[in-house]
Design an enzyme around this catalytic site. Structure first.
Site, mmCIF file in Angstrom:
data_model
loop_
_atom_site.group_PDB
_atom_site.id
_atom_site.type_symbol
_atom_site.label_atom_id
_atom_site.label_comp_id
_atom_site.label_asym_id
_atom_site.label_seq_id
_atom_site.Cartn_x
_atom_site.Cartn_y
_atom_site.Cartn_z
ATOM 1 N N CYS A 139 0.828 -1.209 0.000
ATOM 2 C CA CYS A 139 0.000 0.000 0.000
ATOM 3 C C CYS A 139 0.859 1.254 0.000
ATOM 4 O O CYS A 139 0.549 2.249 -0.661
ATOM 5 C CB CYS A 139 -0.948 -0.001 1.192
ATOM 6 S SG CYS A 139 -0.126 -0.016 2.809
ATOM 7 N N HIS A 276 -2.581 1.360 7.164
ATOM 8 C CA HIS A 276 -2.777 1.291 5.714
ATOM 9 C C HIS A 276 -2.492 2.649 5.083
ATOM 10 O O HIS A 276 -2.936 3.686 5.594
ATOM 11 C CB HIS A 276 -4.217 0.858 5.432
ATOM 12 C CG HIS A 276 -4.507 0.569 3.995
ATOM 13 N ND1 HIS A 276 -3.685 -0.188 3.193
ATOM 14 C CD2 HIS A 276 -5.565 0.941 3.203
ATOM 15 C CE1 HIS A 276 -4.217 -0.287 1.978
ATOM 16 N NE2 HIS A 276 -5.351 0.398 1.965
ATOM 17 N N ASN A 296 -7.971 4.264 -2.807
ATOM 18 C CA ASN A 296 -7.396 3.056 -2.223
ATOM 19 C C ASN A 296 -6.687 2.251 -3.315
ATOM 20 O O ASN A 296 -6.740 2.616 -4.495
ATOM 21 C CB ASN A 296 -8.501 2.223 -1.559
ATOM 22 C CG ASN A 296 -7.973 1.206 -0.564
ATOM 23 O OD1 ASN A 296 -6.774 1.103 -0.329
ATOM 24 N ND2 ASN A 296 -8.868 0.437 0.031
#
Length: 329
Positions: A139, A276, A296
């Site tokens: 991520c 995240h 995302n």
């Protein structure tokens, strides 16, 4: 009377054949997301998780229809995973044990002048399509690349997909698919004097040897700035004045896993423990609720085509302003 019968039919059918309906939904879900399992035992285990998630989604959406929540949930490709598994396999933020701030890296906002009430860099052409990191804790690489792509567009007028795999393989201070941190990525690009394009260095979703090639270089970086920790006003100013900003959030809740639409606010979302990395590509207001526009890296099947609106000015909800940074180009 006929209208009443029509309305009652689904209810009666569900009351008589709940398992058959679940069977049909399960098979449809597996087909939709091309799910296959190694054994019958594995499939039964995964279906139990899926049923639990489906029930959670149904209850939440009923509450949302009654005004309890400002957002809705929906089943997606993560339906057979627990929230713990999602965090373990699909996040990957690793914060250095000691983070040193200096005047060289701290973003000091210029408070003169107003910032717009809303801004969406997708509409300005600063944002590349949503990607899918897969089950690799990368991520941080996608967040970093997204911020670099925005600055590249701002500086050159060209929007180009940069290579997260270049960062996964080559940033020695990070751990590849084992996790990493965005400012380490910016520092690498600065020291390396460049990052390859996605075309030159495609994403494979696993750790490999560093294969950076200067002939594929598509962008450079001359440093980075970090937003004052926990300061959403400074983050808003940075997004408005600079462009898309790398941010870190708590993505550990089932409500985040199955977010679908609306402004996401869950009081159980931690403002201290973030796990995240994502990308803030704008902000605005929806139905009176202030929000951040967040990109995302879980594919377009997640959220609202890969995006989520996260609560803004709600006491740093989900820790969104804790570890925000952007590259200088």
């Amino acid at each position: 009377m006929w209208g009443l019968k029509v309305l009652l039919l689904p209810v009666v059918s569900f009351a008589l054949h709940p398992e058959e309906i679940l069977d049909t939904q399960w098979e449809l879900w597996k087909k939709t997301y091309s799910k296959q399992y190694n054994s019958k035992v594995d499939e039964i285990s995964r279906r139990l998780i899926w049923e639990k998630n489906l029930k959670h989604i149904s209850i939440h959406n009923l509450e949302a229809s009654l005004g309890v929540h400002t957002y809705e949930l929906a089943m997606n490709h993560l339906g057979d995973m627990t929230s713990e598994e999602v965090v373990q396999k699909m996040t990957g933020l690793k914060v250095p044990p000691s983070r040193s701030h200096s005047n060289d890296t701290l973003y000091i906002p210029d408070w003169e002048g107003r910032t717009p009430d809303s801004i969406d860099y997708r509409k300005k052409g600063y944002v590349t399509p949503v990607k899918n990191q897969g089950q690799c804790g990368s991520c941080w690489a996608f967040s970093s690349v997204g911020a670099l792509e925005g600055q590249l567009k701002k500086k050159t007028g060209k929007l180009l997909n940069l290579s997260p795999q270049n960062l996964v393989d080559c940033v020695s201070e990070n751990y590849g698919c084992g996790g990493g941190y965005m400012t380490n990525a910016f520092q690498y690009v600065q020291r390396n004097r460049g990052i390859d394009s996605e075309d030159a260095y495609p994403y494979v979703g696993q750790d490999e040897s560093c294969m950076y090639n200067p002939t594929g270089k598509a962008a450079k970086c001359r440093g980075y700035r970090e937003i004052p920790e926990g300061n959403e006003k400074a983050l808003k100013r940075a997004v408005a004045r600079v462009g898309p900003v790398s941010v870190a959030i708590d993505a550990s809740l089932t409500s985040f896993q199955f977010y679908s639409k609306g402004v996401y606010y869950d009081e159980n979302c931690s403002s201290d423990n973030v796990n995240h990395a994502v990308l803030a590509v704008g902000y605005g207001i929806q139905k009176g609720n202030k929000h951040w526009i967040i990109k995302n890296s879980w594919g377009e099947s997640w959220g609202n085509k890969g995006y989520i609106l996260m609560a803004r000015n709600k006491n740093n909800a989900c820790g969104i302003a804790n570890l925000a940074s952007f590259p200088k180009m």
